[in-house]
Design a protein around this motif. Structure first.
Motif, short mmCIF file in Angstrom:
data_model
loop_
_atom_site.label_atom_id
_atom_site.label_comp_id
_atom_site.label_asym_id
_atom_site.label_seq_id
_atom_site.Cartn_x
_atom_site.Cartn_y
_atom_site.Cartn_z
N GLY A 65 0.85 -1.21 0.00
CA GLY A 65 0.00 0.00 0.00
C GLY A 65 0.87 1.24 0.00
O GLY A 65 2.09 1.18 0.23
N LEU A 66 0.24 2.39 -0.24
CA LEU A 66 1.02 3.62 -0.37
C LEU A 66 1.29 4.29 0.97
O LEU A 66 2.14 5.16 1.07
CB LEU A 66 0.29 4.59 -1.31
N GLY A 67 0.55 3.90 2.00
CA GLY A 67 0.79 4.46 3.33
C GLY A 67 0.63 5.97 3.38
O GLY A 67 1.38 6.66 4.07
N ALA A 69 -0.58 -0.58 -6.85
CA ALA A 69 -1.41 -0.69 -5.65
C ALA A 69 -2.89 -0.60 -6.02
O ALA A 69 -3.52 0.44 -5.91
CB ALA A 69 -1.03 0.40 -4.64
N LEU A 70 -3.45 -1.72 -6.47
CA LEU A 70 -4.84 -1.72 -6.95
C LEU A 70 -5.83 -2.04 -5.85
O LEU A 70 -7.03 -2.12 -6.10
CB LEU A 70 -4.98 -2.74 -8.10
P1 UTP Z 1 -4.50 0.45 3.89
O1 UTP Z 1 -5.93 0.62 3.70
O2 UTP Z 1 -3.94 0.66 5.26
O3 UTP Z 1 -3.80 1.36 2.79
O4 UTP Z 1 -4.11 -1.01 3.40
P2 UTP Z 1 -2.37 1.94 2.65
O5 UTP Z 1 -2.29 2.42 1.25
O6 UTP Z 1 -1.26 1.04 3.04
O7 UTP Z 1 -2.32 3.13 3.69
P3 UTP Z 1 -3.02 4.56 3.67
O8 UTP Z 1 -4.46 4.31 3.99
O9 UTP Z 1 -2.80 5.15 2.30
O10 UTP Z 1 -2.29 5.31 4.73
C1 UTP Z 1 -4.27 -2.15 4.20
C2 UTP Z 1 -3.14 -3.11 3.92
O11 UTP Z 1 -3.17 -3.56 2.57
C3 UTP Z 1 -1.94 -3.33 1.92
C4 UTP Z 1 -1.26 -2.23 2.71
O12 UTP Z 1 0.13 -2.32 2.58
C5 UTP Z 1 -1.75 -2.51 4.13
O13 UTP Z 1 -0.97 -3.51 4.75
N1 UTP Z 1 -2.23 -2.95 0.53
C6 UTP Z 1 -3.20 -2.06 0.24
C7 UTP Z 1 -1.51 -3.56 -0.48
O14 UTP Z 1 -0.60 -4.39 -0.25
N2 UTP Z 1 -1.79 -3.23 -1.78
C8 UTP Z 1 -2.75 -2.34 -2.10
O15 UTP Z 1 -2.98 -2.10 -3.30
C9 UTP Z 1 -3.47 -1.73 -1.06
#
Ligand code: UTP
Length: 294
Positions: A14-16, A108-109
């Protein structure tokens, strides 16, 4: 088919965005909670639950996570030479205990997509999903609690927790019917519907989905069929709704305390609580907090 859960998928691509700018060049899973990256808490929970095959779905910053679970030859050599055995044990322990594989999610889909890219590494067996930014403090590891349910009922299990009404719209929420388990009817539920981030008035319960799941391999076919949902992302909850058409899905109100370490305030609270719980830091840290004029 086996009911033994041996593998755990850690989506970490995810983009965090909630933790920018710290997450511009490193994944949030590497942020240290006291002195360990967030993801290590999840990996230790999996190991303590009898799951030693860890599959990490990575995106940017892949190398930081890989390096962390790899052997660091130079560091270990230096620590050995300087006689720092305690530190050496600390850095070695986790990589000795588990087997880690990595797979890349190119874009990040969404969480549903991130889980589906792990399909080949999981194969035809049940598996756990761990969202590492949910750090859970529990006497019996949360994944162990879910595994116990899976082993008995052979259906997918989602960890849920009660959330105050005014905060429910930030979560995936389940509609449920209670199921008797271990002599009570207030921990295990059969899921009748799942809604991603419902408006308060539409929330079917106060039970929010948090980042621990044990799922059967059939979920992969379901994930192949989903379309972009809430936020334009491929949502795991949409895949789980399809899975429910094939067999029972359960929600387990786990015992323990969950911290949302992917959020700045949640991360700060978790840092304070974990530091206070540490034998080597807790006492002095408590004294320091008492001195603060709040
Ligand atoms: P979150 O909803 O916390 O999203 O994803 P995010 O992008 O990491 O964080 P914010 O909301 O933008 O701050 C929940 C989990 O799913 C993973 C994230 O790394 C996290 O562990 N994820 C999310 C992926 O691996 N790929 C994605 O496309 C989306």
């Amino acid at each position: 088919m086996t009911k033994n859960v041996r593998k755990a998928v850690f989506p970490a691509a995810g983009l965090g965005t909630r933790f920018l700018p710290a997450t511009k060049s490193q994944p949030k899973e590497m942020l240290p909670l006291v002195d360990k990256p967030i993801i290590q808490y999840g990996v230790e929970e999996a190991h303590a639950s009898g799951i030693d095959n860890i599959i990490i779905v990575t995106g940017r910053g892949k190398s930081a996570i890989e390096d962390h679970f790899d052997i660091s030859f130079e560091l270990e050599h230096l620590l050995e030479k300087r006689g720092k055995q305690k530190e050496l044990d600390l850095v070695r322990k986790i990589s000795d205990l588990i087997h880690v594989s990595y797979i890349r999610q190119k874009e990040a889909l969404g969480l549903g997509h991130a889980v589906s890219v792990a399909r080949e590494l999981v194969g035809e067996e049940p598996f756990a999903v761990v969202l590492a930014d949910d750090v859970i403090d529990a006497e019996t590891p949360c994944l162990r609690q879910l595994k116990n349910v899976y082993e008995k009922f052979a259906g997918g299990v989602i960890a849920v927790m009660e959330v105050p009404k005014e905060r429910i719209s930030a979560y995936g929420v389940v509609a449920v019917e209670p199921v008797e388990f271990n002599g009570t009817k207030d921990r295990l539920y059969r899921v009748t519907d799942l809604v991603e981030k419902p408006p308060l008035e539409d929330a079917p319960s106060n039970l929010a989905i948090i980042g621990r799941y044990v799922l059967p391999p059939e979920v992969f076919d379901c994930l192949d069929r989903i379309q972009p949902g809430s936020g334009g992302e491929l949502q795991l909850t949409d895949g789980l709704r399809l899975l429910m058409e094939q067999g029972p899905l359960y929600a387990y109100r786990f015992e323990g305390r969950r911290h949302d370490a992917g959020d700045k305030l949640g991360f700060l609270k978790a840092t304070v609580e974990f530091a206070l719980g540490r034998d080597d830091l807790g006492g002095e840290f408590r004294e320091y907090l008492k001195e603060l004029k709040l």
